[in-house]
Design an enzyme around this catalytic site. Sequence first.
Site, mmCIF file in Angstrom:
data_model
loop_
_atom_site.group_PDB
_atom_site.id
_atom_site.type_symbol
_atom_site.label_atom_id
_atom_site.label_comp_id
_atom_site.label_asym_id
_atom_site.label_seq_id
_atom_site.Cartn_x
_atom_site.Cartn_y
_atom_site.Cartn_z
ATOM 1 N N HIS A 154 0.822 -1.218 0.000
ATOM 2 C CA HIS A 154 0.000 0.000 0.000
ATOM 3 C C HIS A 154 0.854 1.266 0.000
ATOM 4 O O HIS A 154 0.497 2.275 0.600
ATOM 5 C CB HIS A 154 -0.957 0.048 1.197
ATOM 6 C CG HIS A 154 -1.945 -1.080 1.242
ATOM 7 N ND1 HIS A 154 -3.209 -0.978 0.738
ATOM 8 C CD2 HIS A 154 -1.841 -2.343 1.730
ATOM 9 C CE1 HIS A 154 -3.856 -2.128 0.919
ATOM 10 N NE2 HIS A 154 -3.048 -2.978 1.508
ATOM 11 N N ASN B 251 -10.326 -3.019 2.445
ATOM 12 C CA ASN B 251 -9.980 -3.044 1.018
ATOM 13 C C ASN B 251 -11.246 -2.855 0.186
ATOM 14 O O ASN B 251 -12.354 -2.918 0.726
ATOM 15 C CB ASN B 251 -9.349 -4.384 0.635
ATOM 16 C CG ASN B 251 -7.858 -4.452 0.966
ATOM 17 O OD1 ASN B 251 -7.225 -3.451 1.266
ATOM 18 N ND2 ASN B 251 -7.307 -5.642 0.896
ATOM 19 N N HIS C 71 -4.052 1.039 12.027
ATOM 20 C CA HIS C 71 -3.846 -0.199 12.790
ATOM 21 C C HIS C 71 -5.217 -0.811 13.095
ATOM 22 O O HIS C 71 -6.032 -0.160 13.763
ATOM 23 C CB HIS C 71 -3.094 0.152 14.082
ATOM 24 C CG HIS C 71 -2.983 -0.965 15.053
ATOM 25 N ND1 HIS C 71 -2.870 -2.287 14.661
ATOM 26 C CD2 HIS C 71 -2.955 -0.975 16.411
ATOM 27 C CE1 HIS C 71 -2.790 -3.047 15.742
ATOM 28 N NE2 HIS C 71 -2.849 -2.276 16.801
ATOM 29 N N TYR D 276 0.801 -4.148 12.106
ATOM 30 C CA TYR D 276 0.680 -2.719 11.764
ATOM 31 C C TYR D 276 1.524 -1.828 12.654
ATOM 32 O O TYR D 276 2.223 -0.933 12.170
ATOM 33 C CB TYR D 276 -0.803 -2.298 11.744
ATOM 34 C CG TYR D 276 -1.514 -2.845 10.509
ATOM 35 C CD1 TYR D 276 -1.767 -4.211 10.381
ATOM 36 C CD2 TYR D 276 -1.886 -2.029 9.454
ATOM 37 C CE1 TYR D 276 -2.374 -4.732 9.251
ATOM 38 C CE2 TYR D 276 -2.501 -2.541 8.316
ATOM 39 C CZ TYR D 276 -2.743 -3.892 8.214
ATOM 40 O OH TYR D 276 -3.332 -4.409 7.095
HETATM 41 FE FE1 HDE Z 1 -2.609 -4.835 5.446
HETATM 42 N N1 HDE Z 1 -0.790 -4.037 5.931
HETATM 43 N N2 HDE Z 1 -1.947 -6.636 6.026
HETATM 44 N N3 HDE Z 1 -4.358 -5.666 4.839
HETATM 45 N N4 HDE Z 1 -3.278 -3.066 4.874
HETATM 46 C C1 HDE Z 1 -0.430 -2.771 5.770
HETATM 47 O O1 HDE Z 1 0.689 -1.454 7.331
HETATM 48 C C2 HDE Z 1 -0.877 -6.868 6.788
HETATM 49 C C3 HDE Z 1 -4.674 -6.989 4.914
HETATM 50 C C4 HDE Z 1 -4.526 -2.754 4.465
HETATM 51 O O2 HDE Z 1 -3.318 3.448 3.857
HETATM 52 C C5 HDE Z 1 0.892 -2.459 6.373
HETATM 53 O O3 HDE Z 1 0.952 0.767 7.594
HETATM 54 C C6 HDE Z 1 -0.811 -8.256 7.149
HETATM 55 C C7 HDE Z 1 -6.079 -7.180 4.715
HETATM 56 C C8 HDE Z 1 -4.596 -1.373 4.077
HETATM 57 O O4 HDE Z 1 -1.740 3.323 5.357
HETATM 58 C C9 HDE Z 1 1.278 -3.770 7.042
HETATM 59 C C10 HDE Z 1 -1.886 -8.835 6.544
HETATM 60 C C11 HDE Z 1 -6.589 -5.935 4.516
HETATM 61 C C12 HDE Z 1 -3.317 -0.874 4.284
HETATM 62 C C13 HDE Z 1 0.131 -4.661 6.690
HETATM 63 C C14 HDE Z 1 -2.596 -7.817 5.855
HETATM 64 C C15 HDE Z 1 -5.496 -5.016 4.592
HETATM 65 C C16 HDE Z 1 -2.519 -1.950 4.786
HETATM 66 C C17 HDE Z 1 1.896 -1.850 5.432
HETATM 67 C C18 HDE Z 1 -2.273 -10.304 6.540
HETATM 68 C C19 HDE Z 1 -8.038 -5.554 4.205
HETATM 69 C C20 HDE Z 1 -2.830 0.532 3.985
HETATM 70 C C21 HDE Z 1 1.942 -0.374 5.788
HETATM 71 C C22 HDE Z 1 -2.711 -10.772 7.711
HETATM 72 C C23 HDE Z 1 -8.910 -5.838 5.320
HETATM 73 C C24 HDE Z 1 -3.136 1.458 5.110
HETATM 74 C C25 HDE Z 1 1.158 -0.242 6.978
HETATM 75 C C26 HDE Z 1 -2.698 2.858 4.751
HETATM 76 C C27 HDE Z 1 -1.174 -1.819 5.155
HETATM 77 C C28 HDE Z 1 0.064 -5.933 7.127
HETATM 78 C C29 HDE Z 1 -3.743 -8.074 5.069
HETATM 79 C C30 HDE Z 1 -5.691 -3.611 4.394
HETATM 80 C C31 HDE Z 1 2.635 -4.338 6.698
HETATM 81 C C32 HDE Z 1 0.249 -8.910 8.011
HETATM 82 C C33 HDE Z 1 -6.844 -8.501 4.768
HETATM 83 C C34 HDE Z 1 -5.801 -0.628 3.542
HETATM 84 O O5 HDE Z 1 1.332 -3.626 8.428
#
Ligand code: HDE
Length: 735
Positions: free
Chosen positions: A86, A160, A351, A374
């Site tokens: 992202h 998402n 988060h 997060y």
């Molecule tokens: Fe994320 N995801 N994600 N994700 N995610 C991040 O956090 C993560 C997942 C989502 O505009 C990271 O700040 C794991 C699902 C959005 O700043 C990180 C898993 C969904 C955003 C991270 C998922 C999301 C992130 C990278 C699997 C929809 C952007 C930068 C378990 C429900 C937020 C950050 C923004 C961002 C981890 C899966 C949505 C690495 C471990 C499912 C919208 O922490």
Amino acid sequence: MSKNERKNKGEMSSRQVDENSKNRQLEEFREDPNEQFLTTDQGVRVNHADDSLKAGSRGPTVMEDFLFRERMTHFDHESIPERVVHARGSGAHGFFQPYDDSLKEYTKARFLTNPNVKTPLFVRFSTVVGSRGSADTVRDARGFAVKFYTEEGNYDLVGNNMPVFFIQDSIKFPDLVHAIKPMPDNEMPQASAAHDTFWDFASLMPETTHMLMWILSDRAIPRSFRMMEGFGVHTFRLINAAGKARFVKFHWRPLLGTHSLVWDEAQKLAGKDADWLRRDLWEAIEMGDYPEFELSVQIVEEEDEFKFNFDLLDATKIIPEELVPLRPVGKMILNRNPDNFFAETEQVAFHPGNLVPGIDVTNDPLLQGRLFSYVDTQINRFNSANFAEVPINRPVVPVHNGQGAGFMRQTINKGKVNYWPNSLGGGHPKMASEEEGAYVHHQEKVEGLKIRARSESFKDHFTQATLFWNSMTEPEKKHIVEAIHFELGKVESIAVRERMVANFHKVAPELAQMAAEGLGVEVKTELQTESTGNFETNKASDKIKKGKSVKESPALSMEIGKKETAKSRKVAILLEDGYNHDEVMAVKQALKNEGAQAKIVSKVFKTLKSSSGEEIEVDKSHVTTASIMFDAVYIPGGMASVEAMKKQGDVLHFINEAFKHCKTVGASREGVELLMASSIKGVALAEEASGEIVADRGVVTARAAASLDAFSTSFIAAIKMHRHWNREEKIMVPA
Ligand code: HDE
């Protein structure tokens, strides 16, 4: 009332927030550059910042030059690590307001139940895979993250634009992201899943299949951030004041409807305007066309947890709306662009564990892992544990957390007490009771073997992928097949293509057949999920869980659910000197009345003269724009204008391409002649001397004898359909 009780009561009332409270809070951090002297970081005024301090005007720069050192050092450190996923995003401020207090029965979260409060919020929309500088229109899921600055603290709904995810357990997230990101040896391709490593991983992990259907569908190429749905994805919990819990899924629905680009258009936009979605959001807000989204919930009673043919804790499954209807809660309006991209959009830190009383998590193993990731990743991005103090991340209510140290600490805590319990600080800050607004985790009985395993109830990987496929209209199915031809066509390994086709066979035999035809492989059903190194966990089970289900879900089809509006749609009016002024003005006004925008497009920027002497300014020249940047095109009459355009390849290409992308094309009077000179085929056009308006599959034409009002009405009705998929002949149009 004791002094402390009074203090606490005062604090509770100071927790009241309104729409503008975040804006006011940010005010003290905003700097207005107007009429200010340039200063050093220390506030010392500067008189000359164009030359470094040198020993002689041709001599070496001296170490003493604090101005040079300060400016260069700051510049050298002006980036933070981009988000690992992202990375590319766009932000906006706004507010959320519930329609009424009816959700009180289900949750005590005040921002969801008090219709008098407009809770300020910040949204960040994003692509997932690409780097910060990548194109907006790539095929990908879109992040839809909302930070609500509530009167009970910050709540983040980090969702998402698709309601499911690739994997079921977050321990697979690093593998998924390694596979989908550019390849590790040559860092190609940028912002695209269309390469061997991703499809290798996907083909070996059948749990990805449902999400793959969404990724291959038009949902992965939204027309606008303002025209896409948002989903909390996981099942969460709502808790009411009596402590009763229910399961909940969160949905955002755009009031403009859910609409997409077509793939050819998306690819071309990535080159012609890589900022397409970002610009669209920014401009809409600047023009006062505020994006609106309705928040809805699906609520499931705890006793119904096991009544479905899928597990509610499995994030690769939806709850079909036909089984549990959506219940509207309130509306989000985005009404202000950020002042500073870095300070706001880049530094905002979401988060999923930022929760307020009344909302809790479940044991979804994908969500559980996110609760760790997060905060961890923010510490990497900010190089500090104090990221919550950055203005965009600060709650609008007071924070007393006893945490007073670490890189870049902002708050100056007073006194000697930073521990609890204490008597030296009068026992403050003290614990709050639930009645005083404390967050109390929902109590849940948990028993079981400590075991590294996947629940059997998670192992049906295909039923809902089939449900998605079955719920699509024919054009939507065609787009999925074309997307497979592109994505897997970029995969060099034949074995990977074959394995994926075998998985598609489990979704629907006809899907596998159509996929195979474009990929030069056979459908080999024996390959289904029988892959190298595939552990038991990843295998699909043939045993389908018994329970409530549907065979089709019309709500999944964008085409069925499309909203017929022309609001904020962009229409190109193609003109040259000698155009018919009355036609342009009449159609322009009719478009304006519907909230659509018309732009004059011509060969070069100039003032055009009409056949009757009026003038009009050109908004876009052909070198600066293209049909892909518009939703529809209109060619008015005026013989000289039409004759001039007949000789311009750019104009003919514009019309052909708009037709090929199934957009509405309108022409009146001599404008119809230009359509005849283009390569569009197979549609009926108005006959000369006829008073009829002819509207055939989105091509709307009228000759001199027809009424302009009737033409505008018919043209706008076609624009409201967004796309006209049933143009079989478009395949013959070169564009
Ligand atoms: Fe994320 N995801 N994600 N994700 N995610 C991040 O956090 C993560 C997942 C989502 O505009 C990271 O700040 C794991 C699902 C959005 O700043 C990180 C898993 C969904 C955003 C991270 C998922 C999301 C992130 C990278 C699997 C929809 C952007 C930068 C378990 C429900 C937020 C950050 C923004 C961002 C981890 C899966 C949505 C690495 C471990 C499912 C919208 O922490």
